[in-house]
Enzyme design. Structure first.
Site: not given
Length: 435
Positions: A301-302, A313, A335, A339
């Site tokens: 996740c980010i 960032y 991963e 989207s």
């Protein structure tokens, strides 16, 4: 406070299934329902729009936009006929869904759609290239491509209404984007107050003020592995700091439209990017990765928090994940599924990195050599170069073909690379070697 136990996970160790947030629409209470095609007559009092109604709504730009009524609720007032409506702007992403009052709706445009259908996700992402680029840096979210129609309907039904409208984090008050499955006792809270260092969350400002007088943290509870000027990166082990990891997931879910929220944070490492000053280290974003990934995933996740978007960032976090892969001596990939906006963000990063190398080597380099130099998976390199028409298949193998002017044109289109990671400031030991 937010250090409580999360909802119980399934017995097979899978993601916890959060509790449902509220029941059906309020009772009619004598109000006049409006649920058929046509226009209301003059002098109609106590108009009640049905869930599923489509109507034009005045947005923040003062223009009318098409919306669909997702939910309704009675306003606490002396007038029994006052309702407000939770609407989805069909032209935009779900993060812009909001509660509106009846006077914001153009009642002459009312029509209903009794037969509920799962709308094509693409219709909620009709944005200009500039809008996509703006949102792109803010967050990369896992898509719903793996869901069938029934599962997608269930997901959207469960998460259709934002339960928390705002949060306070440090010096910022932030409007939330999506539903997050906070414990049931927080269901009546419109706004939550987070400690920006330990991420405990509270219902009232006074509780936060008392907490801040006792909290001795001034940075995330992990090891500082990078410091360059006022920018720091902390590595937090989900097993050693379980409550922090769970609270971070609750917070992140407010801005990420994932299908599920994983409470088994023991399996993850969290990399928290901070801006530092004399008051402490303030989180601006993070990414997570599995400690052991059989699929070579180097990022799960980010998220860049909304107040810190458009500062480079997001690109920095992606670049940092690949620098860790280089230190590990592995190739990495985010991963899946990505989207469309996630793919856009990564494709931009891959384009900039690969084309800079191709310019120096005048295209005289193989896919394998590119992968070894960048830690980018060969499949990602191949798909990126194919999308740019920079690769051909000759005599049973791929050949990179690029004119310097073509490379410059693609680099210009890819935009700036954002903040650079100074590898000399990274002091880090891969997880498998720790202890």
């Amino acid at each position: 406070m937010g250090s409580m136990e999360p909802p119980r996970a399934e017995a097979n160790g899978g993601p916890a299934v959060p509790a449902c947030n509220g029941g059906g629409p309020p009772a009619n209470g004598g109000d006049l329902p409006y649920g058929k095609r046509g226009k209301p007559g003059p002098g109609v009092v106590g108009l009640l729009l049905e869930v599923g109604t489509r109507v034009m709504c005045r947005w923040r730009d003062q223009k009318l936009h098409p919306v669909k009524v997702i939910e309704r609720r009675k306003v606490q007032s002396s007038t029994s006929s006052d309702y407000e409506y939770y609407v989805h702007y069909t032209e935009f992403n779900r993060r812009l869904d909001e509660w509106v009052k009846l006077e914001q709706l153009d009642l002459d445009s009312v029509e209903t759609d009794i037969d509920e259908k799962v709308e094509d996700k693409a219709t909620s992402l009709k944005m200009t290239r500039h809008q996509k680029r703006k949102i792109d840096e803010t967050h990369v979210e896992a898509g719903h491509e793996e869901l069938d129609a029934a599962s997608l309907r269930e997901h959207e039904e469960f998460t259709k209404v934002k339960n928390i409208a705002k949060i306070e984090l440090g010096r910022y008050e932030i409007d939330t984007w999506y539903f997050s499955p906070f414990p049931p006792e927080y269901n009546d809270s419109v706004k939550l107050y987070f400690c920006e260092f330990c991420l405990n969350f509270m219902k009232r400002k006074e509780q936060l003020q008392r907490h801040m007088r006792k909290c001795d943290l001034k940075h995330p509870p992990g090891d500082e592995i990078y410091r360059n000027g006022t920018l720091s990166m902390f590595e937090v082990d989900g097993k050693k700091n379980k409550v922090y990891g769970q609270n971070l997931c609750y917070l992140a879910k407010l801005f990420l439209d994932h299908k599920t929220l994983y409470y088994d944070v023991d399996l993850f490492l969290f990399y928290i990017l901070c801006e530092c000053d004399d008051r402490g280290c303030h989180m601006v974003g993070y990414f997570s990765k599995e400690k052991h990934s059989e699929e070579s995933y180097n990022l799960a996740c980010i998220l860049t928090l909304p107040p810190y978007q458009r500062k480079g960032y997001g690109k920095f976090l992606i670049a940092f994940s690949y620098e860790l892969s280089k230190k590990e001596g592995k190739v990495g990939t985010p991963e899946r599924p990505l989207s469309d906006l996630g793919l856009l963000s990564y494709r931009g990063y891959w384009t900039r990195v690969l084309l800079e190398i191709l310019k120096k080597h005048k295209s005289n380099i193989s896919i394998k050599e590119l992968s070894d130099m960048t830690a980018i998976k060969a499949d990602d390199i191949l798909s990126t170069l194919q999308s740019l028409d920079l690769i051909q298949y000759r005599k049973g193998q791929h050949a990179i073909c690029a004119d310097p002017k073509v490379l410059d044109r693609h680099l210009k289109a890819a935009g700036r690379g954002g903040l650079e990671v100074d590898v000399s400031k990274l002091i880090w030991t891969p997880y498998k070697e720790q202890g």
